[in-house]
Design a protein around this motif. Structure first.
Motif, mmCIF file in Angstrom:
data_model
loop_
_atom_site.group_PDB
_atom_site.id
_atom_site.type_symbol
_atom_site.label_atom_id
_atom_site.label_comp_id
_atom_site.label_asym_id
_atom_site.label_seq_id
_atom_site.Cartn_x
_atom_site.Cartn_y
_atom_site.Cartn_z
ATOM 1 N N ALA A 50 0.831 -1.211 0.000
ATOM 2 C CA ALA A 50 0.000 0.000 0.000
ATOM 3 C C ALA A 50 0.861 1.254 0.000
ATOM 4 O O ALA A 50 0.518 2.262 -0.652
ATOM 5 C CB ALA A 50 -0.932 -0.015 1.209
ATOM 6 N N LYS A 51 1.972 1.203 0.714
ATOM 7 C CA LYS A 51 2.864 2.368 0.775
ATOM 8 C C LYS A 51 3.633 2.575 -0.528
ATOM 9 O O LYS A 51 3.750 3.697 -1.032
ATOM 10 C CB LYS A 51 3.858 2.193 1.930
ATOM 11 N N GLU A 53 3.022 1.283 -3.618
ATOM 12 C CA GLU A 53 2.257 1.385 -4.855
ATOM 13 C C GLU A 53 1.002 2.237 -4.703
ATOM 14 O O GLU A 53 0.228 2.390 -5.652
ATOM 15 C CB GLU A 53 1.875 -0.021 -5.344
ATOM 16 N N GLY A 54 0.777 2.768 -3.475
ATOM 17 C CA GLY A 54 -0.379 3.634 -3.265
ATOM 18 C C GLY A 54 -1.706 2.928 -3.387
ATOM 19 O O GLY A 54 -2.700 3.530 -3.827
ATOM 20 N N ARG A 55 -1.758 1.674 -2.999
ATOM 21 C CA ARG A 55 -3.008 0.890 -3.118
ATOM 22 C C ARG A 55 -3.867 1.069 -1.864
ATOM 23 O O ARG A 55 -3.843 0.274 -0.923
ATOM 24 C CB ARG A 55 -2.687 -0.578 -3.353
ATOM 25 N N ALA A 56 -4.654 2.107 -1.855
ATOM 26 C CA ALA A 56 -5.502 2.428 -0.704
ATOM 27 C C ALA A 56 -6.588 1.390 -0.476
ATOM 28 O O ALA A 56 -7.113 1.263 0.637
ATOM 29 C CB ALA A 56 -6.128 3.809 -0.895
ATOM 30 N N GLU A 57 -6.938 0.621 -1.521
ATOM 31 C CA GLU A 57 -8.000 -0.384 -1.368
ATOM 32 C C GLU A 57 -7.606 -1.532 -0.432
ATOM 33 O O GLU A 57 -8.461 -2.320 -0.006
ATOM 34 C CB GLU A 57 -8.399 -0.946 -2.738
ATOM 35 N N LEU A 58 -6.310 -1.622 -0.116
ATOM 36 C CA LEU A 58 -5.857 -2.680 0.807
ATOM 37 C C LEU A 58 -6.080 -2.319 2.275
ATOM 38 O O LEU A 58 -6.043 -3.187 3.136
ATOM 39 C CB LEU A 58 -4.361 -2.954 0.586
ATOM 40 N N ILE A 59 -6.312 -1.030 2.541
ATOM 41 C CA ILE A 59 -6.397 -0.572 3.936
ATOM 42 C C ILE A 59 -7.545 -1.237 4.715
ATOM 43 O O ILE A 59 -7.348 -1.654 5.859
ATOM 44 C CB ILE A 59 -6.519 0.965 3.984
ATOM 45 N N PRO A 60 -8.773 -1.368 4.157
ATOM 46 C CA PRO A 60 -9.837 -2.063 4.919
ATOM 47 C C PRO A 60 -9.449 -3.482 5.327
ATOM 48 O O PRO A 60 -9.717 -3.901 6.462
ATOM 49 C CB PRO A 60 -11.020 -2.063 3.950
#
Length: 207
Positions: A50-51, A53-60
């Motif tokens: 997430a950090k 590649e900026g994949r915010a969808e992984l946060i949940p």
């Protein structure tokens, strides 16, 4: 589903009445620790992704796994703490010498791996009884006082007891030495008999 094994550890304790020590569920605890390790590793990988590649969808998903990790941790802590409370109560019930069937459920190989703490149940029990003995020796102006005796107010100071097994010589306060032999009966001070009754050496003869 996550946390099922951890919750089962707690349910297991609820099924056992107070004053009893169930067998240590080593397999169940190991499975919970393995699940915690897997959750942590997966979260670490997703956090890094997430950090970078900026994949915010992984946060949940990261948050859900983190909550499961905390729940597993709370259940394991509660399971181990409840067992220590039961072991502490056994010291007051049976004295410093536990019956063989109780010791069987707290074998020395049972190691609690909670962060950096590695302590077997037998080691914990040994340390606790030493601390309790040291405290009791400090009471009564240095003369000592056994606070594990007379847990319930006695109706009489002397009781009749029957010896259930050969125990050998037994000295009472006035210096009298009594031979505790199987099936023999004696009239003895209550406070001198209580631990032997708990240990199964004597039984109270109720007329």
């Amino acid at each position: 589903m996550f946390c099922e094994k951890a919750v089962e550890l707690i349910r297991e304790l609820h099924r056992i009445s107070d004053g009893q020590l169930p067998a240590f569920n080593e397999d169940g605890l190991r499975q919970v620790l393995q699940e915690m390790e897997a959750l942590y590793d997966q979260n670490q990988a997703d956090v890094n992704e997430a950090k970078s590649e900026g994949r915010a969808e992984l946060i949940p998903s990261i948050k859900v796994r983190h909550c499961c990790l905390l729940r597993d941790q709370r259940c394991v802590t509660a399971y181990l703490y409840d067992r220590l409370l039961r072991i502490r109560a056994l010291r007051w019930e049976y004295g410093s010498v536990l019956p063989a069937n109780v010791r069987f459920h707290m074998c020395a190989e049972e190691n609690f791996r909670m962060t950096i703490v590695v302590l077997s149940q037998l080691q914990w029990f040994s340390q606790y009884k030493k601390s309790l003995a040291s405290f009791m020796r400090s009471l009564g102006g240095g003369e000592g006082l056994d606070i594990t005796q007379d847990m319930k107010p006695p109706k009489s100071l002397y009781i009749e007891v029957r010896c259930l097994k050969d125990h050998g010589e037994f000295e009472i306060d006035d210096g009298t030495v009594i031979l505790l032999k199987k099936n023999s009966q004696h009239f003895l001070p209550r406070w001198k008999c209580e631990q032997l009754i708990r240990q199964g050496v004597l039984e109270h003869v109720v007329s």
